[in-house]
Design a protein around this motif. Structure first.
Motif, PDB file in Angstrom:
ATOM      1  N   VAL A  98     -31.644  34.760 -35.338  1.00 46.33           N
ATOM      2  CA  VAL A  98     -32.738  34.503 -35.492  1.00 46.33           C
ATOM      3  C   VAL A  98     -33.865  35.087 -34.286  1.00 46.33           C
ATOM      4  O   VAL A  98     -34.995  35.501 -34.589  1.00 46.33           O
ATOM      5  CB  VAL A  98     -33.332  32.980 -35.701  1.00 46.33           C
ATOM      6  N   GLY A  99     -33.250  34.752 -33.374  1.00 49.75           N
ATOM      7  CA  GLY A  99     -34.246  35.397 -32.212  1.00 49.75           C
ATOM      8  C   GLY A  99     -34.210  36.925 -31.905  1.00 49.75           C
ATOM      9  O   GLY A  99     -35.261  37.431 -31.729  1.00 49.75           O
ATOM     10  N   ALA A 100     -33.083  37.451 -32.321  1.00 49.73           N
ATOM     11  CA  ALA A 100     -33.277  38.960 -32.494  1.00 49.73           C
ATOM     12  C   ALA A 100     -34.303  39.398 -33.516  1.00 49.73           C
ATOM     13  O   ALA A 100     -34.928  40.366 -33.197  1.00 49.73           O
ATOM     14  CB  ALA A 100     -31.875  39.458 -32.386  1.00 49.73           C
ATOM     15  N   THR A 252     -40.419  32.931 -39.036  1.00 50.25           N
ATOM     16  CA  THR A 252     -39.147  33.511 -38.567  1.00 50.25           C
ATOM     17  C   THR A 252     -38.048  32.440 -38.163  1.00 50.25           C
ATOM     18  O   THR A 252     -37.020  32.790 -38.473  1.00 50.25           O
ATOM     19  CB  THR A 252     -39.410  34.198 -37.137  1.00 50.25           C
ATOM     20  N   LEU A 253     -38.605  31.249 -37.696  1.00 51.97           N
ATOM     21  CA  LEU A 253     -37.571  30.279 -37.583  1.00 51.97           C
ATOM     22  C   LEU A 253     -37.230  29.620 -38.731  1.00 51.97           C
ATOM     23  O   LEU A 253     -36.006  28.979 -39.057  1.00 51.97           O
ATOM     24  CB  LEU A 253     -38.144  29.141 -36.775  1.00 51.97           C
ATOM     25  N   LEU A 276     -31.154  27.909 -41.195  1.00 52.37           N
ATOM     26  CA  LEU A 276     -31.498  27.328 -42.473  1.00 52.37           C
ATOM     27  C   LEU A 276     -30.365  27.784 -43.278  1.00 52.37           C
ATOM     28  O   LEU A 276     -29.819  26.737 -44.343  1.00 52.37           O
ATOM     29  CB  LEU A 276     -32.785  27.806 -43.072  1.00 52.37           C
ATOM     30  N   MET A 277     -29.716  28.830 -43.235  1.00 46.70           N
ATOM     31  CA  MET A 277     -28.355  29.133 -44.055  1.00 46.70           C
ATOM     32  C   MET A 277     -27.210  28.089 -43.753  1.00 46.70           C
ATOM     33  O   MET A 277     -26.495  27.692 -44.883  1.00 46.70           O
ATOM     34  CB  MET A 277     -27.947  30.631 -44.156  1.00 46.70           C
ATOM     35  N   ILE A 299     -34.395  22.195 -36.267  1.00 46.16           N
ATOM     36  CA  ILE A 299     -35.154  23.195 -36.472  1.00 46.16           C
ATOM     37  C   ILE A 299     -36.692  22.678 -36.505  1.00 46.16           C
ATOM     38  O   ILE A 299     -37.373  23.497 -35.911  1.00 46.16           O
ATOM     39  CB  ILE A 299     -34.807  23.895 -37.995  1.00 46.16           C
ATOM     40  N   ALA A 300     -36.869  21.644 -37.156  1.00 44.94           N
ATOM     41  CA  ALA A 300     -38.307  21.190 -37.233  1.00 44.94           C
ATOM     42  C   ALA A 300     -38.818  20.865 -35.697  1.00 44.94           C
ATOM     43  O   ALA A 300     -40.138  21.527 -35.498  1.00 44.94           O
ATOM     44  CB  ALA A 300     -38.436  20.091 -38.167  1.00 44.94           C
ATOM     45  N   LEU A 301     -37.823  20.451 -34.979  1.00 50.16           N
ATOM     46  CA  LEU A 301     -38.456  20.192 -33.676  1.00 50.16           C
ATOM     47  C   LEU A 301     -38.593  21.256 -32.920  1.00 50.16           C
ATOM     48  O   LEU A 301     -39.851  21.611 -31.937  1.00 50.16           O
ATOM     49  CB  LEU A 301     -37.435  19.126 -32.850  1.00 50.16           C
TER      50      LEU A 301
END
Length: 323
Positions: A98-100, A252-253, A276-277, A299-301
């Motif tokens: 996800v960062g890339a 993106t996140l 998320l997957m 992920i939310a934090l």
């Protein structure tokens, strides 16, 4: 001669509660208009977040063989689910992907949106061309992410893609965009294609609010169109750029639809390609709602910390905030 006097009529004294009731009515009117949105927010956003936080602190205890009606009981787990999520061997690779993905999507998408907005604003006189260009650039945003992923997925498939035929007609071997080395670019292309138009509209709307007399004064002083764009237009739309960056960062996140839709078409996308997957896999494939809830909270934090941190970093300069 008799004098008759008429008693003065008594007027009703103003009640002390009337102004107070009117003030209370005026104060409560805005909340009445906001009530439907607040109810929907609480029911469909706040309540699921609270429930996910509750589930992340629970786990199932299995007694015996787990066959009886009371063999499975929900107990307090503390931070065990968070520990399992963070130490999962599939979690960190999904974060790196996800960062890339974000390093490709966010700068490219915002750069194209800013470029298109500046080009459209540089020629305000041709309204017919401007309307057609705005609609053409914005139209991909109206296509749902799943539909867009299916369309691009079939364009990526070598056997059915017309792009492959074009490459073969000129004697060039078409690249396999669903291969392991190009999957990241294939997924990023869908997000850029769909999100550039929305960001362009936001930036272009901010540019339209600037009076043309400001640009005319700069031209009289000898400034070129490039200098006007760099020294006047971009600083003016900086708040819009910050806002679109935050929106793009959040999207993106939370990327999910594009890789999930492309996964049946390519064996290079795993079930944990994004965080998320991984949540989807834990919740619906492994039936582990508690680990999925913990990952969702993480992920939310992360989304909140990154968004708030970025706004705190650039907010004073972009929005001219003062202490």
């Amino acid at each position: 001669m008799s004098l008759t006097t008429t008693a003065p009529r008594k007027t009703a004294a103003p009640t002390a509660g009337t102004p107070r009731r009117r003030k209370a009515k005026r104060t409560g009117t805005p909340y009445g208009f906001l009530a439907p949105a607040m109810i929907l927010f609480a029911a469909f956003l706040a309540a699921p977040i609270v429930y996910a936080g509750y589930l992340s602190l629970r786990k199932v205890k299995v007694s015996g063989l787990g066959l009886g009606s009371k063999s499975r009981t929900e107990i307090w787990a503390g931070l065990d689910n968070y520990t399992r999520s963070l130490t999962d061997p599939d979690f960190l690779p999904s974060v790196y992907r996800v960062g890339a993905y974000g390093l490709i999507v966010v700068p490219t998408m915002l750069g194209l949106a800013l470029l298109f907005a500046l080009l459209l604003d540089a020629n305000r006189t041709r309204e017919s061309i401007g309307k057609f260009a705005r609609i053409s650039i914005f139209l991909p945003y109206a296509v749902p992410a799943v539909v867009a992923s299916l369309l691009w997925g079939f364009l990526y498939l070598p056997r059915v893609s017309p792009i492959t035929d074009i490459f073969e007609a000129v004697g060039i071997t078409a690249p396999n965009l669903l291969s392991s080395s190009l999957t990241m670019w294939a997924v990023a292309n869908i997000a850029i294609w769909g999100g550039t138009g929305f960001n362009m509209i936001v930036i272009y709307t901010a540019l339209r609010a600037v009076p043309t007399s400001l640009y005319e004064s700069a031209r009289i002083d000898g400034a070129s169109e490039l200098a006007i764009a760099w020294r006047i237009k971009i600083p003016i739309v900086m708040p819009s750029l910050v806002m679109t960056f935050v929106f793009s960062l959040i999207a993106t996140l939370q990327v999910f639809a594009e890789p999930m839709t492309l996964r049946p078409l390519a064996n290079t996308i795993s079930t944990t390609w994004t965080p998320l997957m991984k949540v989807y896999r834990d919740a619906f494939a492994r039936n582990d709602l508690y680990a999925a809830a913990a990952t969702s909270v993480i992920i939310a934090l992360a989304t909140f910390i990154l968004s708030f941190g970025f706004l705190k970093l650039v907010g004073r300069r972009a929005f001219n905030q003062e202490d």
